[in-house]
Design a protein around this motif. Structure first.
Motif, PDB file in Angstrom:
ATOM      1  N   GLY A   1       0.830  -1.197   0.000  1.00  0.00           N
ATOM      2  CA  GLY A   1       0.000   0.000   0.000  1.00  0.00           C
ATOM      3  C   GLY A   1       0.866   1.249   0.000  1.00  0.00           C
ATOM      4  N   LEU A   2       0.550   2.200   0.814  1.00  0.00           N
ATOM      5  CA  LEU A   2       1.270   3.476   0.866  1.00  0.00           C
ATOM      6  C   LEU A   2       2.767   3.237   1.070  1.00  0.00           C
ATOM      7  N   ASN A   3       3.609   3.619   0.058  1.00  0.00           N
ATOM      8  CA  ASN A   3       5.036   3.354   0.182  1.00  0.00           C
ATOM      9  C   ASN A   3       5.909   4.412  -0.492  1.00  0.00           C
ATOM     10  N   TYR A   4       5.358   5.603  -0.739  1.00  0.00           N
ATOM     11  CA  TYR A   4       6.157   6.696  -1.293  1.00  0.00           C
ATOM     12  C   TYR A   4       6.028   7.916  -0.387  1.00  0.00           C
ATOM     13  N   LEU A   5       7.145   8.499  -0.030  1.00  0.00           N
ATOM     14  CA  LEU A   5       7.132   9.678   0.835  1.00  0.00           C
ATOM     15  C   LEU A   5       6.315  10.808   0.222  1.00  0.00           C
TER      16      LEU A   5
ATOM     17  N   ASP B   1      -1.515  13.684   2.949  1.00  0.00           N
ATOM     18  CA  ASP B   1      -1.442  14.152   4.330  1.00  0.00           C
ATOM     19  C   ASP B   1      -1.657  12.991   5.299  1.00  0.00           C
ATOM     20  N   MET B   2      -0.937  11.877   5.036  1.00  0.00           N
ATOM     21  CA  MET B   2      -1.061  10.679   5.857  1.00  0.00           C
ATOM     22  C   MET B   2       0.234  10.423   6.609  1.00  0.00           C
ATOM     23  N   ASP B   3       0.105   9.844   7.801  1.00  0.00           N
ATOM     24  CA  ASP B   3       1.275   9.438   8.573  1.00  0.00           C
ATOM     25  C   ASP B   3       1.990   8.296   7.864  1.00  0.00           C
ATOM     26  N   LEU B   4       3.300   8.234   8.038  1.00  0.00           N
ATOM     27  CA  LEU B   4       4.061   7.151   7.432  1.00  0.00           C
ATOM     28  C   LEU B   4       3.777   5.839   8.167  1.00  0.00           C
ATOM     29  N   PRO B   5       3.601   4.743   7.414  1.00  0.00           N
ATOM     30  CA  PRO B   5       3.337   3.455   8.067  1.00  0.00           C
ATOM     31  C   PRO B   5       4.554   2.955   8.822  1.00  0.00           C
TER      32      PRO B   5
ATOM     33  N   PRO C   1       2.811   9.837  -6.078  1.00  0.00           N
ATOM     34  CA  PRO C   1       1.650  10.723  -6.132  1.00  0.00           C
ATOM     35  C   PRO C   1       1.149  10.897  -7.566  1.00  0.00           C
ATOM     36  N   GLY C   2      -0.086  11.366  -7.644  1.00  0.00           N
ATOM     37  CA  GLY C   2      -0.673  11.688  -8.941  1.00  0.00           C
ATOM     38  C   GLY C   2      -1.650  10.667  -9.461  1.00  0.00           C
ATOM     39  N   THR C   3      -1.883   9.583  -8.711  1.00  0.00           N
ATOM     40  CA  THR C   3      -2.859   8.604  -9.167  1.00  0.00           C
ATOM     41  C   THR C   3      -4.242   9.243  -9.246  1.00  0.00           C
ATOM     42  N   SER C   4      -4.969   8.888 -10.298  1.00  0.00           N
ATOM     43  CA  SER C   4      -6.289   9.468 -10.507  1.00  0.00           C
ATOM     44  C   SER C   4      -7.105   8.550 -11.401  1.00  0.00           C
ATOM     45  N   SER C   5      -8.237   9.031 -11.855  1.00  0.00           N
ATOM     46  CA  SER C   5      -9.191   8.176 -12.548  1.00  0.00           C
ATOM     47  C   SER C   5      -8.841   8.000 -14.018  1.00  0.00           C
ATOM     48  N   THR C   6      -9.351   6.919 -14.576  1.00  0.00           N
ATOM     49  CA  THR C   6      -9.219   6.638 -15.991  1.00  0.00           C
ATOM     50  C   THR C   6     -10.568   6.191 -16.538  1.00  0.00           C
ATOM     51  N   GLU C   7     -10.781   6.455 -17.821  1.00  0.00           N
ATOM     52  CA  GLU C   7     -12.063   6.162 -18.452  1.00  0.00           C
ATOM     53  C   GLU C   7     -11.858   5.266 -19.673  1.00  0.00           C
TER      54      GLU C   7
END
Length: 250
Positions: A60-64, A71-75, A224-230
């Protein structure tokens, strides 16, 4: 070295890609093989996913920079989930938009391909168990992920793990430019140096939980930058030293 799996002459074959030429391999890329005196032009073959994993283990979350974006705490330790082998497709294949979802996201990731059975492997030993590295697009039904509260359904649809185009053996997985382009427009742009847990830490951690087998794929989270696709979009995951994985959404 860049290994490829491809279809030519109605058969599935393995080879080594050098520029626009593929040198045919006889044997097992996970073990012993010999290079044949037979060549194919890249333009005359159909590239397939470069391996056939028994399982795909994901982080899951693995990029600084992604954590900062959200705005999430680091795992404190990696959060893992899995994709089934049936989700794998290769370069040029179509990502199918499932009827039960209204929101698909792309996620560019670098992935390791395991070359021999690995269990309780130390960080220092990890490189001995990795064949090389490839691109993966972790397609996610974001609405279903939020609805379910866990990730299995959202991550597991057929075609949700585009993989390829090669397995590159001579790159540093912890210091590569990683990008995603949607319809030619740059959407994700980072470096694997931003990973919170580097490749060796990730593989070692997972090997403490489950036995990794030859061909298994370990993928390491998205920047970062993940978003939707159609439907109709063209998605390109581009990683320095590996290449470009291009798929369309249909």
């Amino acid at each position: 070295m860049k290994y490829v799996r491809f279809k030519a002459d109605s058969e599935i074959k393995y080879g080594i890609l050098e520029g626009e030429v593929i040198k045919l391999i006889d044997g097992n890329i996970m073990g012993d093989y010999r290079i044949m005196d037979e060549y194919y032009s890249l333009s005359e073959v159909n590239l397939l996913a470069p391996c056939q994993p028994g399982k795909i283990v994901c982080i899951g979350l693995n990029y600084l920079d992604h954590a900062k974006e959200l705005d999430m705490d680091l795992p404190e330790e990696p959060t893992i989930f899995m994709k089934p082998a049936t989700a794998v497709i290769g370069p040029g294949d179509v990502i199918e938009y499932p009827e039960m979802s209204n929101h698909l996201d792309y996620e560019a990731e670098i992935a390791a391909v395991i070359k021999e059975e690995a269990k309780n492997v130390t960080v220092e030993e990890v490189k001995d168990y990795i064949l090389g590295y490839t691109c993966l697009n972790d397609i996610t039904a974001r609405d279903l992920q939020e609805e379910d509260g866990q990730w299995t359904r959202a991550k597991s649809f057929d075609t949700f793990a585009p993989l390829g185009p090669v397995i590159a053996t001579e790159v540093d997985p912890n210091d590569l430019k990683i990008q995603l382009f949607k319809n030619g427009s740059l959407k994700q742009d980072s470096t694997t140096a931003q990973m919170i847990c580097d490749m060796e830490e990730v593989v070692s951690f997972i090997s403490q939980i489950m036995t990794l087998e030859p061909g298994d794929v370990i993928t390491t989270g998205t920047p970062p930058g993940t978003s939707s696709t159609e439907k109709g979009d063209k998605l390109e995951v581009k990683i320095e030293g590996i290449g470009s994985l291009i798929n369309s959404v249909g």
